[in-house]
Design a protein around this motif. Structure first.
Motif, PDB file in Angstrom:
ATOM      1  N   VAL A  41      39.324 -16.449  37.142  1.00  0.00           N
ATOM      2  CA  VAL A  41      40.580 -16.908  36.551  1.00  0.00           C
ATOM      3  C   VAL A  41      40.513 -16.650  35.061  1.00  0.00           C
ATOM      4  CG1 VAL A  41      42.059 -18.895  36.130  1.00  0.00           C
ATOM      5  CG2 VAL A  41      40.911 -18.661  38.332  1.00  0.00           C
ATOM      6  N   ARG A  42      41.472 -15.878  34.560  1.00  0.00           N
ATOM      7  CA  ARG A  42      41.436 -15.496  33.153  1.00  0.00           C
ATOM      8  C   ARG A  42      42.839 -15.522  32.573  1.00  0.00           C
ATOM      9  NH1 ARG A  42      38.343  -9.843  32.991  1.00  0.00           N
ATOM     10  NH2 ARG A  42      38.261 -10.329  30.745  1.00  0.00           N
ATOM     11  N   ARG A  43      42.915 -15.948  31.342  1.00  0.00           N
ATOM     12  CA  ARG A  43      44.148 -15.818  30.564  1.00  0.00           C
ATOM     13  C   ARG A  43      43.773 -15.138  29.253  1.00  0.00           C
ATOM     14  NH1 ARG A  43      48.891 -20.069  30.228  1.00  0.00           N
ATOM     15  NH2 ARG A  43      49.430 -18.787  32.024  1.00  0.00           N
ATOM     16  N   ILE A  44      44.272 -13.930  29.077  1.00  0.00           N
ATOM     17  CA  ILE A  44      43.954 -13.113  27.903  1.00  0.00           C
ATOM     18  C   ILE A  44      45.196 -13.015  27.032  1.00  0.00           C
ATOM     19  CG2 ILE A  44      43.026 -10.907  27.127  1.00  0.00           C
ATOM     20  CD1 ILE A  44      42.017 -10.485  30.018  1.00  0.00           C
ATOM     21  N   PHE A  45      45.041 -13.247  25.753  1.00  0.00           N
ATOM     22  CA  PHE A  45      46.176 -13.189  24.831  1.00  0.00           C
ATOM     23  C   PHE A  45      45.659 -12.796  23.450  1.00  0.00           C
ATOM     24  CE2 PHE A  45      44.606 -17.466  25.353  1.00  0.00           C
ATOM     25  CZ  PHE A  45      44.294 -17.860  24.072  1.00  0.00           C
ATOM     26  N   PRO A  46      46.508 -12.200  22.635  1.00  0.00           N
ATOM     27  CA  PRO A  46      46.045 -11.752  21.314  1.00  0.00           C
ATOM     28  C   PRO A  46      46.047 -12.887  20.300  1.00  0.00           C
ATOM     29  CG  PRO A  46      48.320 -11.102  21.639  1.00  0.00           C
ATOM     30  CD  PRO A  46      47.881 -11.766  22.924  1.00  0.00           C
ATOM     31  N   SER A  47      45.138 -12.786  19.376  1.00  0.00           N
ATOM     32  CA  SER A  47      45.167 -13.670  18.210  1.00  0.00           C
ATOM     33  C   SER A  47      46.040 -13.023  17.138  1.00  0.00           C
ATOM     34  CB  SER A  47      43.750 -13.891  17.677  1.00  0.00           C
ATOM     35  OG  SER A  47      43.241 -12.667  17.183  1.00  0.00           O
ATOM     36  N   VAL A  48      46.280 -13.749  16.071  1.00  0.00           N
ATOM     37  CA  VAL A  48      47.097 -13.186  14.998  1.00  0.00           C
ATOM     38  C   VAL A  48      46.414 -11.981  14.357  1.00  0.00           C
ATOM     39  CG1 VAL A  48      48.381 -15.264  14.420  1.00  0.00           C
ATOM     40  CG2 VAL A  48      46.124 -14.885  13.406  1.00  0.00           C
ATOM     41  N   ALA A  49      45.091 -11.892  14.513  1.00  0.00           N
ATOM     42  CA  ALA A  49      44.356 -10.780  13.918  1.00  0.00           C
ATOM     43  C   ALA A  49      44.359  -9.542  14.805  1.00  0.00           C
ATOM     44  CB  ALA A  49      42.918 -11.207  13.637  1.00  0.00           C
ATOM     45  N   GLY A  50      45.033  -9.615  15.972  1.00  0.00           N
ATOM     46  CA  GLY A  50      45.074  -8.463  16.862  1.00  0.00           C
ATOM     47  C   GLY A  50      43.842  -8.323  17.733  1.00  0.00           C
ATOM     48  N   VAL A  51      42.993  -9.331  17.738  1.00  0.00           N
ATOM     49  CA  VAL A  51      41.784  -9.334  18.572  1.00  0.00           C
ATOM     50  C   VAL A  51      42.075 -10.155  19.821  1.00  0.00           C
ATOM     51  CG1 VAL A  51      39.341  -9.944  18.675  1.00  0.00           C
ATOM     52  CG2 VAL A  51      40.328  -9.109  16.535  1.00  0.00           C
ATOM     53  N   PRO A  52      41.747  -9.650  21.009  1.00  0.00           N
ATOM     54  CA  PRO A  52      42.059 -10.403  22.231  1.00  0.00           C
ATOM     55  C   PRO A  52      41.169 -11.634  22.389  1.00  0.00           C
ATOM     56  CG  PRO A  52      40.816  -8.436  22.779  1.00  0.00           C
ATOM     57  CD  PRO A  52      41.124  -8.350  21.318  1.00  0.00           C
ATOM     58  N   MET A  53      41.802 -12.759  22.684  1.00  0.00           N
ATOM     59  CA  MET A  53      41.099 -14.003  22.987  1.00  0.00           C
ATOM     60  C   MET A  53      41.345 -14.316  24.467  1.00  0.00           C
ATOM     61  SD  MET A  53      40.219 -14.791  19.781  1.00  0.00           S
ATOM     62  CE  MET A  53      39.920 -16.510  19.501  1.00  0.00           C
ATOM     63  N   GLU A  54      40.467 -15.123  25.032  1.00  0.00           N
ATOM     64  CA  GLU A  54      40.690 -15.461  26.431  1.00  0.00           C
ATOM     65  C   GLU A  54      40.015 -16.770  26.802  1.00  0.00           C
ATOM     66  OE1 GLU A  54      38.198 -13.739  29.830  1.00  0.00           O
ATOM     67  OE2 GLU A  54      38.384 -12.035  28.454  1.00  0.00           O
ATOM     68  N   PHE A  55      40.666 -17.438  27.795  1.00  0.00           N
ATOM     69  CA  PHE A  55      40.057 -18.536  28.524  1.00  0.00           C
ATOM     70  C   PHE A  55      39.759 -17.996  29.910  1.00  0.00           C
ATOM     71  CE2 PHE A  55      42.960 -20.776  25.586  1.00  0.00           C
ATOM     72  CZ  PHE A  55      42.042 -21.543  24.906  1.00  0.00           C
ATOM     73  N   SER A  56      38.581 -18.205  30.400  1.00  0.00           N
ATOM     74  CA  SER A  56      38.251 -17.657  31.710  1.00  0.00           C
ATOM     75  C   SER A  56      37.291 -18.582  32.445  1.00  0.00           C
ATOM     76  CB  SER A  56      37.643 -16.262  31.593  1.00  0.00           C
ATOM     77  OG  SER A  56      36.496 -16.286  30.777  1.00  0.00           O
ATOM     78  N   LEU A  57      37.363 -18.484  33.752  1.00  0.00           N
ATOM     79  CA  LEU A  57      36.477 -19.252  34.624  1.00  0.00           C
ATOM     80  C   LEU A  57      35.983 -18.317  35.717  1.00  0.00           C
ATOM     81  CD1 LEU A  57      35.267 -21.982  35.553  1.00  0.00           C
ATOM     82  CD2 LEU A  57      37.326 -22.299  36.928  1.00  0.00           C
ATOM     83  N   TYR A  58      34.696 -18.159  35.777  1.00  0.00           N
ATOM     84  CA  TYR A  58      34.060 -17.313  36.789  1.00  0.00           C
ATOM     85  C   TYR A  58      33.177 -18.199  37.670  1.00  0.00           C
ATOM     86  CZ  TYR A  58      35.223 -12.741  34.774  1.00  0.00           C
ATOM     87  OH  TYR A  58      35.879 -11.626  34.341  1.00  0.00           O
ATOM     88  N   THR A  59      33.226 -17.959  38.957  1.00  0.00           N
ATOM     89  CA  THR A  59      32.295 -18.605  39.880  1.00  0.00           C
ATOM     90  C   THR A  59      31.835 -17.557  40.876  1.00  0.00           C
ATOM     91  OG1 THR A  59      33.517 -20.680  39.698  1.00  0.00           O
ATOM     92  CG2 THR A  59      31.910 -20.513  41.473  1.00  0.00           C
TER      93      THR A  59
END
Length: 1584
Positions: A785-803
């Protein structure tokens, strides 16, 4: 002079309205210093963080009008993983690798402060362009000339979001300040990518106060005027992305981004673009490239995917998995990531290389679906169509692929070609799986796309007319399930074609099709709730529809979350609901909702609490025969975690086996919700198929139909097809379903009776005889489960859960069979074999979970990570012996090599940073370093005064209101427990280090390091050879006893010496048990002679038994102290430890049964030589109304004891539990349980009354006022609990029990279910009681047959007719079943029986049909016929009464005077046409088999006739009125001998109306008047 000019220029600008849009002069190059910092972690200092820093110079110059060039100079990239803010950033080798790409100039459009398109050469990767977008995002300014405070929807690197501007001028410093803020939770178009969130729903109600994910960015600009316009001299940006899985304000993990842009100087050196074509590469909005391919768990440098895949496979497939290790999971995740970069050709090459090697083949097929790429799907399709995958392999791969592949138009097209291919379509199982998966693919694509083309479902929409024309029910159901999985609103018009809405004619479709159509609307209901609400509401309020269809529509209706007003409206409808099944389901569902505590159901629960008070008086006492709904949920607000489970039990004929059951579980986490699992089961017709006789004679049909010709308006019920079905949904998507029909049932019967099972058992034994060695490993990517989104600096940030998990097992089995198996194996041969099995198994499970929050790109990663690990390893070696001939079974387990690391569980939070240039050098810092915790702990303890112990310090700190720091010293403890006699110790090591020194909250308790290790080690003392369990049944049980069972003489002191006798010689025990067996006959007489002797202290104790309103005591009973002195044991079970010193340790259980005295005794003893501990259970059935038992334990069964006595009588039953003496452990736990009794009583509806009752005694009294209700009273020493009028699902068969002798317990038990589940209709004197327990009186017409009860389906399995003769007016019965007609009648006060017209003697009658399915015998004062296989449980006929019982599976399928047996007391009086009449007499007369003429052989001289109202009422002078229901009248030419008057309804027509209404037209009852009905007639010569 220059200063004056500048001052005048500024004054001139200030005197006018300043244009604040930044300007870049055409001849100048503007040089800025740029710095970007990105962090992830907790906001407090002193904890670890991970992040990166980017430094560079930014040069901007004009190229053409509105086109500008931007170039980065001297870029630097730093990593950070350490304690904030003391540790420093570390330079990386990645800078040199990316410098060339970063320094390529780019072009961009810039007009009035708005950034337009961006142009770059093709060699610049998307990731680098996104970094430029982060810089250009600072220059994005939507400035208004007339306002200084305003809001706009502004475009940016993160999408179009709500932005607020605040502009202020600082005249003192001669600059203007602009502050803007962007709320990232209020975006018109937010740039983000979700992976694995298709099935997750947003729980809006759960996030009303605190949102789990929120974000905002603030910008601050300092603008200074220049001769060319206005210039940005300084800009700072700060962004926070906050995530909290808990409902704790201010406790959240966060990702922070800081940007600073500072003007350095101007230069006249222009920026020179490179000599390449500049292509348009999008706008300011962030663009995704390969972010989803990169796992955030560990950085990887991928240069040759195919070679690296081979290396990973070699590591996994060649590793011996006796025990799964941590590296296997990480390698499996790495393999998945590598496959995501592999091309189709690469995958095929790897498959060609390893397809013949089983271990490699299996790992490839497990990893391919998780890759989820188009190339992976292409490979699966090609491999299967080429015949390279077996059906089991392909089914497993397909089930995983549809849920893991990236759903887009390309993959859907590819999957469509696979699912609709001929090879898949010709295999039924694959076809179902593939078609359901197609719907799932569409649902996954549409869940994240703004547009969802209807053409994707075109193949199924076009198939519906063809399937409808062919009436292909199986195909229609499959299509509905596919449309239900897809959940596309455009499918509504196709689904509703099978529903009775909008005037549709659906008579061609059975109920299960309509139910399937309603269930197909569930997924659409979440998208279009109002639209679906209108459809299912029409179905529910239509009382003419099938009850099951209406109940399913109720379930779907509540999926739309109806408003409070609609819930109240539905409750009002339930008050007038004629169908009790529907009313019961709706009421029980609302009642269950009143107890809901979940925020999602709060509004519905509030409305339900209001309406339940209205509904309770009428519907609260409906029994479990009726449909019910159960709901159980729980929600922890601080943790934002919850779960809900619901079960809907749907019944439509009050049968024991429900018609359908739908169960669903729903989970909630961090403001999100998901339907985890749903299972639906239908059993319509299964019970009938299993119990119905197979000897239904087809010759019966013409005879039955001839009878029914007299019922001119008769409409038969649809035949129940033997049909059962089950479906399974995971996360709202149906993944499998199965249908059980006649074909399946026949196949099962054939397998069970065709010798297939013994053959299969023989083949398995042969294989084990040769030896089996099996190694199994199953990896699974459980969660991504991942949510990927850009930061204001143009670098991708994400919250993710791996099992990820891997289960492995090694199994070795060897069998020794005596005598050896032959080629032909029979059941008789298997029963004579002695089997010895030796098995070694080492199951191991490893599971890892990663929760990651941070930045993740293809070249650098920096994130805060929570890592959880669970590892289990439980090896076992055992030996089993099965001697079927001697009924001896022995299982022995052997010790394994110790120590064994049975369980390891570890949870830790880290800050990690790494890059692909240094992939093997990942910087990892514990988020809560142990040194920091110890330091804070020591400071806190030192600050307290006095020498306090740890407990005192902890208590003092707990009493403080808000201590600034909490003591949180690391915990490291080891606890060991010796397992007695087994030879090993279990040691548990606990590790814990958290951050509660900062704040004592749930989140800070979680972060840190926590671990539990459970090890099994060898203990001191004699070695153990193994554990042994032996079971011996039958006469040989006595020979297996290891210890003689004896008890001291009651007249001698209780000592250990005379209570335990060693078994030095086992033969002595055998001889004694044999002697006891020989004395059995004599002992039976002796027992009877001892009834008046004083009761022994160990026998059944004396107790008071209450029954209803009476109370009596049973006499003291003297039984033999030990049944082993009289009878041999029936079973012996020995569980012992086999030690090398041969010392006996363990327990021996022996059971004795004395049938003549209905007494059972169970003795459990310790087999240790000097241990006299025993447990004795002694029970006796004193009569069929009285039973008692005593449980004693301790030394010689004398320390503790509990006495249980039970009694049943005509008014009820009573059970008493008297505690003579209990051990302290039991009393301690009993007191704890007693604390929960008041709360449990409130939930269950028990009334509680605090009063003093008998000490040390618990009494349960059950009173039975009627056959279907109970009154329950529970008395404890301190309180009395009670509940009255508890409605039972079945009638208690008191009469059936009384019909058997007291000692015939077997027949009593065997018939309890049969008589309790069947339903009875009876006529005693002039009162008829229907199957539904309605009573009514009516006068039976003479000489006419009436249908008492019959099978009203098209099978016509039986018919019971009644006729009242015109001489003695006796009521005679005729039963037509199979190929016989049975007449039961009176003759000279005696009951006579004729079979097919031939009278048979009734003295000791015992008739049995040739098929064995019909029996006739004498019962009491009458005659009873039994034909349960034909639906008739019993027909009893006596001089003054008759009774008809039908079996449970015939409920709802009968008709006649006795009704439908469906429990619908509000719809009892249904005529043969199905019309519901209000008059019992009209109802009874409608079932008369009338005659056509007076010459009819039946001698009935009556017919049903619609009569005209002769007497005109004053308000009806201009109309003519006719009876709604026909009235019984004599035939033309016949005159009545006896008449009666009944009240009937009339419908009225205008007097000038030319014709009467036809029988099929609906008639409204306008008035009620009396009408004359004829009871007996005689005919004249004019009769024809």
């Amino acid at each position: 002079m220059r200063t004056v000019v500048v001052a005048l220029t500024i004054a001139l600008v200030a005197s006018q309205h300043v244009n604040l849009v930044p300007e870049f002069a055409g001849t100048q190059t503007y040089v800025y210093k740029y710095e970007a910092l990105l962090f992830s972690g907790l906001p407090q200092e002193g904890l670890a963080r991970a992040g990166i820093k980017i430094n560079s110079k930014v040069s901007i110059s004009a190229a053409t009008e509105n086109i500008f060039l931007l170039k980065l100079s001297n870029p630097q990239l730093f990593e950070y993983s350490g304690i904030w803010p003391t540790d420093t950033f570390v330079d990386t080798k990645l800078t040199s690798e990316l410098a060339a790409q970063l320094q390529i100039p780019i072009k961009f459009e810039y007009t009035s402060g708005v950034v337009g398109r961006i142009f770059t050469p093709s060699v610049v990767p998307t990731t680098v362009i996104n970094l430029h977008r982060g810089i250009l995002n600072i220059f994005q300014l939507n400035l208004k000339k007339t306002q200084n405070i305003y809001e706009v929807q502004e475009d940016g690197v993160q999408g179009i979001c709500k932005t607020q501007y605040l502009i202020s001028e600082d005249e003192g410093n001669n600059h203007t300040t602009i502050i803007k803020s962007r709320d990232l939770t209020l975006c018109h178009e937010r740039i983000m990518k979700d992976v694995g969130l298709t099935y997750i729903e947003k729980c809006i109600e759960c996030q009303q106060k605190v949102k789990s994910l929120s974000g905002a960015a603030t910008y601050s600009y300092i603008m200074k005027p220049t001769p060319a316009g206005v210039m940005i001299t300084e800009a700072t940006v700060q962004e926070y992305q906050q995530f909290t899985p808990l409902y704790e304000i201010h406790d959240a993990t966060q990702m922070e981004t800081r940007q600073t842009l500072t003007f350095l100087h101007n230069t006249v050196s222009p920026i020179i673009p490179i000599s390449a074509e500049y292509l348009a590469r999008g706008t300011l909005q962030y663009e995704f490239s390969t972010e989803a391919f990169w796992s955030p768990i560990q950085p990887m440098r991928i240069s040759n995917p195919q070679a690296e895949i081979v290396d990973a496979l070699d590591h996994l497939a060649t590793k011996k998995l006796e025990e799964v290790h941590e590296d296997v999971l990480l390698k499996f995740i790495q393999l998945i990531q590598l496959l995501r970069f592999a091309t189709m050709d690469a995958i095929e090459g790897i498959w060609s290389q390893f397809k013949t090697r089983p271990n490699f083949r299996k790992w490839i097929l497990d990893a391919i679906p998780a890759a989820g790429t188009l190339a992976a799907l292409k490979f699966i399709k090609k491999a299967f169509l080429a015949g390279k995958l077996s059906i089991p392999e392909f089914t497993q791969v397909l089930l995983s692929t549809v849920h893991m592949v990236n759903a887009n138009l390309d993959t859907i097209k590819m999957y469509s070609g696979l699912a609709l291919s001929h090879k898949v379509q010709e295999t039924p199982v694959l076809r179902k799986v593939a078609m359901l998966g197609y719907g799932t693919m569409i649902a996954r694509y549409c869940s994240r796309s703004l547009e969802c083309p209807v053409d994707l479902l075109k193949p199924f929409h076009e198939t519906i007319p063809e399937a409808t024309a062919k009436a292909d029910i199986a195909e229609i159901i499959l299509i509905l399930k596919v449309l239900g999985n897809a959940g596309h609103p455009a499918s509504i018009k196709y689904i509703t074609k099978f529903l009775p809405v909008f005037g549709n004619h659906i008579h061609l479709f059975p109920t299960r099709v309509q139910v399937g159509a309603v269930l197909a609307l569930k997924a659409i209901a979440k998208k279009e709730p109002k639209l679906i609400q209108n459809i299912v509401l029409q179905i529910f309020v239509n009382k003419d529809l099938h009850p099951e269809l209406r109940m399913v529509s109720w379930i779907v209706l509540f999926e739309t979350k109806p408003s409070m007003g609609l819930v109240i409206t539905l409750a009002r409808a339930l008050l007038k609901e004629p169908n009790l099944q529907v009313a019961s389901l709706g009421y029980s569902h609302m009642k269950a909702l009143t107890r809901s505590t979940h925020p999602e159901f709060s509004l519905i629960a509030s409305a339900s609490r209001v309406v339940i008070k209205i509904l309770s008086p009428k519907l609260d006492k409906l029994s479990f025969r009726y449909s019910k709904a159960f709901l159980l949920d729980g929600y922890e607000v601080p943790l934002m975690v919850g779960a809900a489970g619901s079960v809907f039990i749907i019944n439509d004929a009050a049968t024991i086996l429900p018609r359908a059951v739908v169960a669903k579980t729903r989970a909630y986490l961090a403001g999100a919700a998901a339907d985890v699992l749903e299972v639906g089961i239908r059993s319509d017709g299964i019970q009938e198929a299993l119990l119905k006789s197979q000897f239904l004679n087809e010759d019966r049909l013409p005879r039955m139909k001839q009878i029914l010709k007299a019922l001119k308006t008769f409409k038969s019920l649809p035949k129940k097809l033997p049909l059962g079905s089950i479906y399974v949904k995971a996360f709202g998507q149906e993944i499998a379903f199965a249908v059980v029909n006649n074909t399946v049932i026949e196949q099962v019967i054939q397998i069970a009776s065709g010798g297939y099972i013994p053959k299969l058992a023989g083949e398995a034994l042969k294989a084990m005889q040769n030896g089996i060695a099996f190694q199994y490993a199953k990896p699974l990517l459980v969660t991504e489960v991942r949510r990927i989104f850009p930061s204001v600096a143009g670098v991708p940030m994400e919250f993710s859960l791996y099992t990820a998990a891997v289960a492995a097992a090694n199994l070795k089995v060897q069998a020794l069979i005596t005598p050896p198996l032959t080629e032909t194996i029979s059941v008789a041969h298997l029963m004579k074999t002695d089997v010895k099995l030796t098995a070694e198994v080492s199951p191991s499970i490893a599971l890892q979970m990663f929760a990651v929050m941070g930045l993740n790109t293809g070249f650098v990663q920096a994130a805060s990570m929570a890592k959880g690990k669970i590892h289990t390893f439980l090896p076992l070696k055992m030996e089993a012996k099965f001697d079927i001939t001697k009924t001896n079974f022995k299982i022995k387990t052997f010790p394994v090599i110790l120590p064994v690391h049975a369980l390891t569980a570890r949870f830790e939070t880290l800050a990690a940073a790494g890059n692909i240039k240094e992939a093997n050098v990942e910087r990892v810092t514990p988020m809560v370093p142990e040194t920091v915790v110890v330091k804070h702990s020591q400071e806190t303890i030192a600050s307290s005064q006095g020498d306090l112990s740890f407990e005192t310090t902890e208590a003092a700190m707990a009493s403080a209101e808000e201590p600034e720091l909490k003591t949180s010293a690391p915990v490291h403890r080891t606890l060991c427990s010796v397992v007695p006699h087994i030879g090993f110790n279990v040691c548990m090591e606990v590790l814990s280090c958290d951050a509660t020194f900062i704040k004592n909250s749930t989140l800070y308790n979680m972060i840190g390091q926590h671990g539990v290790h459970i090890n099994v080690v060898r203990a001191d003392g004699p070695a153990v050879e193994g554990l042994e369990l032996e079971v011996q049944l039958g006469p040989r049980a006595a020979k297996k006893l290891l210890k003689e069972i004896s008890f001291p003489d009651l007249n001698t002191p209780k000592t250990i010496n005379n209570s335990v006798k060693d078994v030095g010689d086992r033969d002595r025990i055998i001889n004694k048990q044999a002697a006891g067996s020989r004395q059995r006959v004599k002992s039976q007489t002796a027992n009877k002679e001892t009834l008046d002797r004083p009761e022994s202290t160990w026998g059944i104790c004396r107790g008071e038994i209450s029954s209803g309103q009476s109370s009596e005591s049973f006499k003291p009973v003297q039984q033999s102290r030990f049944l082993g002195d009289l009878v041999p044991p029936v079973v012996s079970i020995i569980a012992r430890v086999v030690r090398v010193d041969r010392k006996l340790l363990g327990y021996q259980l022996t059971a004795y049964l004395d049938k003549p005295t209905s007494r059972v005794q169970i003795i459990l003893v310790s087999i240790a030589v000097k241990d006299n501990w025993k447990m004795c259970v002694d029970g006796a059935l004193l009569s069929k109304h009285n039973a008692g038992a005593r449980i004693a334990w301790g030394a010689e069964c004398q320390q503790y004891a509990i006495t249980i006595s039970a009694d049943t009588g005509h008014q009820g039953s009573s059970v008493k539990v008297k505690c003579e003496k209990l051990s302290p452990i039991i009393t301690t736990y009993a007191k704890r349980v007693a604390e929960y009794i008041p709360d449990a009583a409130q939930i269950t509806g028990l009334a509680i009354n605090y009063e003093k009752n008998t000490d040390r005694q618990i009494e349960l009294i059950i009173l039975v006022p009627t056959e279907r209700t109970l009154d329950i009273i529970i008395k404890t020493p301190k309180m009395t609990l009670s509940m009255s009028k508890v409605v039972l699902p079945i009638a208690l068969p008191f009469e059936g029990i009384q019909a058997y002798p007291e000692n015939d317990v077997t027949n009593i038990i065997r018939n309890l279910y049969i008589e309790g589940s069947s339903v009875k209709c009876s006529r005693i004197r002039n009162t008829l009681t229907t199957f539904n327990h309605n009573k009514y009186n009516y006068e039976v017409p003479l000489s006419c047959y009436l249908v008492v009860a019959q099978d009203c389906t098209s099978e016509y399995k039986f018919t019971v007719l009644m006729k009242k003769d015109n001489v003695f007016e006796n009521e005679d019965l005729t039963i037509k079943v199979a190929d016989i007609d049975v007449d039961m009648y009176h003759q000279k006060s005696a009951v006579k029986v004729k079979i097919n017209g031939i009278e048979i003697p009734t003295n000791n009658i015992s008739y049995q049909h040739q098929t064995g399915t019909i029996r006739i015998k004498q019962k009491g004062q009458g005659i009873a016929l039994y034909a349960p296989g034909h639906g008739l449980q019993e027909v009893y006929y006596a001089s003054d009464q008759w009774m008809v019982y039908v079996v449970d599976w015939m409920k709802g399928q009968t008709c006649g005077l006795c009704g439908k047996a469906d429990g619908e007391i509000r719809q009892e009086f249904r005529t043969p046409s199905g019309h519901l009449t209000k008059n019992s007499v009209s109802f009874a007369h409608s079932w008369v088999l009338t005659a056509e003429s007076c010459h009819d052989a039946s001698q009935c001289r009556m017919r049903l006739k619609t009569v005209k109202l002769e007497k005109q009422r004053s308000d009806r002078q201009s109309s003519k009125c006719y009876s709604v229901e026909p009235v019984l009248r004599c035939l033309p030419g016949c005159l009545p001998n006896r008449t009666s008057h009944i009240t009937v309804g009339y419908y009225c027509l205008p007097s000038n109306f030319k014709q009467n209404l036809s029988a099929n037209q609906s008639k409204t009852e306008d008035l009620m008047e009396a009408a004359e009905t004829h009871i007996a007639c005689h005919c004249t010569e004019e009769c024809v």
